[in-house]
Design a protein around this motif. Structure first.
Motif, mmCIF file in Angstrom:
data_model
loop_
_atom_site.group_PDB
_atom_site.id
_atom_site.type_symbol
_atom_site.label_atom_id
_atom_site.label_comp_id
_atom_site.label_asym_id
_atom_site.label_seq_id
_atom_site.Cartn_x
_atom_site.Cartn_y
_atom_site.Cartn_z
ATOM 1 N N ALA A 52 0.842 -1.249 0.041
ATOM 2 C CA ALA A 52 -0.085 -0.133 0.004
ATOM 3 C C ALA A 52 0.776 1.169 0.031
ATOM 4 O O ALA A 52 0.515 2.289 -0.581
ATOM 5 C CB ALA A 52 -0.976 0.067 1.433
ATOM 6 N N GLU A 53 1.876 1.266 0.861
ATOM 7 C CA GLU A 53 2.768 2.413 0.825
ATOM 8 C C GLU A 53 3.402 2.468 -0.663
ATOM 9 O O GLU A 53 3.777 3.734 -1.064
ATOM 10 C CB GLU A 53 3.764 2.204 2.039
ATOM 11 C CG GLU A 53 3.259 2.455 3.360
ATOM 12 C CD GLU A 53 3.223 3.861 3.760
ATOM 13 O OE1 GLU A 53 3.684 4.786 2.883
ATOM 14 O OE2 GLU A 53 2.515 4.003 4.880
ATOM 15 N N VAL A 58 4.298 5.437 -5.608
ATOM 16 C CA VAL A 58 4.540 5.183 -7.079
ATOM 17 C C VAL A 58 3.509 6.298 -7.842
ATOM 18 O O VAL A 58 3.781 6.723 -8.828
ATOM 19 C CB VAL A 58 4.651 3.869 -7.391
ATOM 20 C CG1 VAL A 58 4.591 3.786 -8.919
ATOM 21 C CG2 VAL A 58 5.806 3.497 -6.995
ATOM 22 N N VAL A 59 1.999 6.225 -7.539
ATOM 23 C CA VAL A 59 0.942 6.775 -8.008
ATOM 24 C C VAL A 59 1.145 8.221 -7.822
ATOM 25 O O VAL A 59 1.021 8.949 -9.086
ATOM 26 C CB VAL A 59 -0.173 6.510 -7.301
ATOM 27 C CG1 VAL A 59 -1.464 7.293 -7.831
ATOM 28 C CG2 VAL A 59 -0.680 4.876 -7.742
ATOM 29 N N LEU A 60 1.802 8.861 -6.796
ATOM 30 C CA LEU A 60 1.888 10.195 -6.614
ATOM 31 C C LEU A 60 2.947 10.837 -7.487
ATOM 32 O O LEU A 60 2.851 11.971 -7.898
ATOM 33 C CB LEU A 60 2.250 10.651 -5.286
ATOM 34 C CG LEU A 60 0.889 10.524 -4.219
ATOM 35 C CD1 LEU A 60 1.351 10.650 -2.788
ATOM 36 C CD2 LEU A 60 -0.171 11.162 -4.473
ATOM 37 N N THR A 61 3.944 10.110 -8.013
ATOM 38 C CA THR A 61 5.073 10.366 -8.808
ATOM 39 C C THR A 61 4.537 10.864 -10.129
ATOM 40 O O THR A 61 5.021 11.509 -10.946
ATOM 41 C CB THR A 61 6.247 9.426 -8.932
ATOM 42 O OG1 THR A 61 5.593 8.345 -9.562
ATOM 43 C CG2 THR A 61 6.662 9.273 -7.591
ATOM 44 N N GLY A 62 3.296 10.186 -10.812
ATOM 45 C CA GLY A 62 3.056 10.394 -12.015
ATOM 46 C C GLY A 62 3.405 9.486 -13.037
ATOM 47 O O GLY A 62 3.787 9.946 -14.239
ATOM 48 N N VAL A 63 3.518 8.224 -12.868
ATOM 49 C CA VAL A 63 3.805 7.181 -13.709
ATOM 50 C C VAL A 63 2.589 7.090 -14.647
ATOM 51 O O VAL A 63 1.763 7.458 -14.599
ATOM 52 C CB VAL A 63 4.443 5.851 -12.809
ATOM 53 C CG1 VAL A 63 5.615 6.017 -12.163
ATOM 54 C CG2 VAL A 63 3.257 5.260 -12.384
ATOM 55 N N LEU A 293 10.062 1.834 4.810
ATOM 56 C CA LEU A 293 10.672 1.067 3.781
ATOM 57 C C LEU A 293 10.149 1.338 2.404
ATOM 58 O O LEU A 293 10.526 1.523 1.414
ATOM 59 C CB LEU A 293 10.536 -0.473 4.034
ATOM 60 C CG LEU A 293 11.105 -1.307 2.893
ATOM 61 C CD1 LEU A 293 12.451 -1.240 2.793
ATOM 62 C CD2 LEU A 293 10.879 -3.015 3.403
ATOM 63 N N GLY A 294 8.533 1.513 2.596
ATOM 64 C CA GLY A 294 7.755 2.098 1.178
ATOM 65 C C GLY A 294 8.298 3.409 0.524
ATOM 66 O O GLY A 294 8.458 3.612 -0.520
#
Length: 330
Positions: A52-53, A58-63, A293-294
């Motif tokens: 989840a982390e 990753v989603v927030l970075t804009g892939v 870690l996330g």
């Protein structure tokens, strides 16, 4: 007043809406890096608290896209650490239950789920991804997927948490090219930037670790011997079985001693002192370990996708008891 990134700089690549949304990121790592991120497709296999982390970061970075894969359903052990799944989603698939909240974080990223066991997917399934991140799967499956990804030139990470500890392994191939930028303030107030280019070689999981067996004590390098979180992560699948849970501490100590004898490991390198804090089964949802870690994994994926800065090579471990992190080159 701070100025925003000029839309004209990114016409044809990033929209004005994306420029506004990613304004802070564009200041940090530039337009070219954001363009590379937007072209990246990520698979996250394993949606426990750590998954989840990683998904959030990753989603927030804009892939371009994030695919969530998991065959397991949510249980009480996943909550509250698995915050991407609603509290009333107990019994639902861990990946599918995480889609709605993850999608809401960044509507520009396509988020989907696959309800399959990672060990059962065909090799061709991985062709759609730039980066594969495997979380909360046995080391045999980690090794299998790494071999597949390496043969296809797909960048690979794996990770897991257990109680107060966690690890990340990275395999980016034999010739991963990246660069780093350094700024220097001159006496006249001007700033000089220099760019260094790097070519880094990563060992595969099977090459880097004594996979499933230790021929002799010499097969563990000295750094690996002293990193007891690393050794504990390698022995975890052997230590914890359906008949032996983490609360059976005395039995767990005996099992670790037996493994030391079996694998010809010196007693002083065995992580006996960590067993009480490992709490493998009962604490799979420890949010504080997953958060640290996330965050590291999210940052590494940014480095890997953008080719900005040298990623960790190969093994990163985190010990929340002592708040210590180590990078071990395998």
């Amino acid at each position: 007043m701070a100025s925003t990134v000029e839309t004209k700089e990114i016409v044809g690549d990033l929209s004005a809406g994306e420029a506004k949304l990613y304004d802070r990121q564009l200041r940090l790592w530039g337009v070219e890096a954001q363009q590379k991120l937007r072209a990246t497709n990520v698979l996250i296999a394993g949606l426990d608290a750590l998954g989840a982390e990683v998904g959030k970061n990753v989603v927030l970075t804009g892939v371009n896209s994030v695919t969530l894969l998991d065959h397991r359903n949510l249980t009480s052990k996943d909550l509250p650490g698995q915050f991407m799944a609603p509290c009333d989603a107990n019994g639902q698939n861990r990946a599918t239950a995480s889609i709605e909240r993850l999608s809401s974080l960044n509507p520009n990223v396509k988020v989907s789920s696959v309800e399959k066991n990672l060990s059962d997917v065909e090799d061709e399934f991985f062709n759609a991804f730039s980066i594969v991140c495997v979380i909360d799967y046995p080391l045999e499956i980690v090794n299998k997927v790494d071999i597949i990804c390496k043969s296809k030139g797909i960048l690979f990470l794996s990770a897991d948490t257990f109680g107060s500890f966690g690890y990340m392994f990275t395999d980016l191939g034999e010739s991963f090219k990246c660069h780093s930028e350094h700024s220097k303030r001159e006496k006249d107030g001007s700033e000089t930037k220099t760019v260094q280019h790097h070519e880094v070689s990563f060992k595969s999981f099977q090459e880097a670790v004594p996979f499933g067996k230790f021929a002799s004590a010499d097969c563990l390098g000295q750094k690996q011997k002293t990193n007891k979180v690393f050794l504990l992560s390698l022995l975890k699948d052997d230590l914890v079985t359906s008949n032996l849970k983490a609360d059976d501490l005395e039995l767990l100590v005996d099992r670790l001693a037996d493994l030391g004898t079996k694998y010809n490991l010196a007693p002083d390198c065995l992580p006996f002192s960590l067993l009480a804090d490992a709490a493998f089964d009962q604490m799979k949802g420890r949010a504080e370990v997953a958060a640290v870690l996330g965050g590291v994994i999210g940052q590494e994926i940014i480095k890997i996708a953008s080719r900005n800065d040298k990623p960790f090579n190969n093994f990163f471990s985190y010990n929340a008891v002592n708040c210590v992190a180590n990078v071990v080159t395998l």
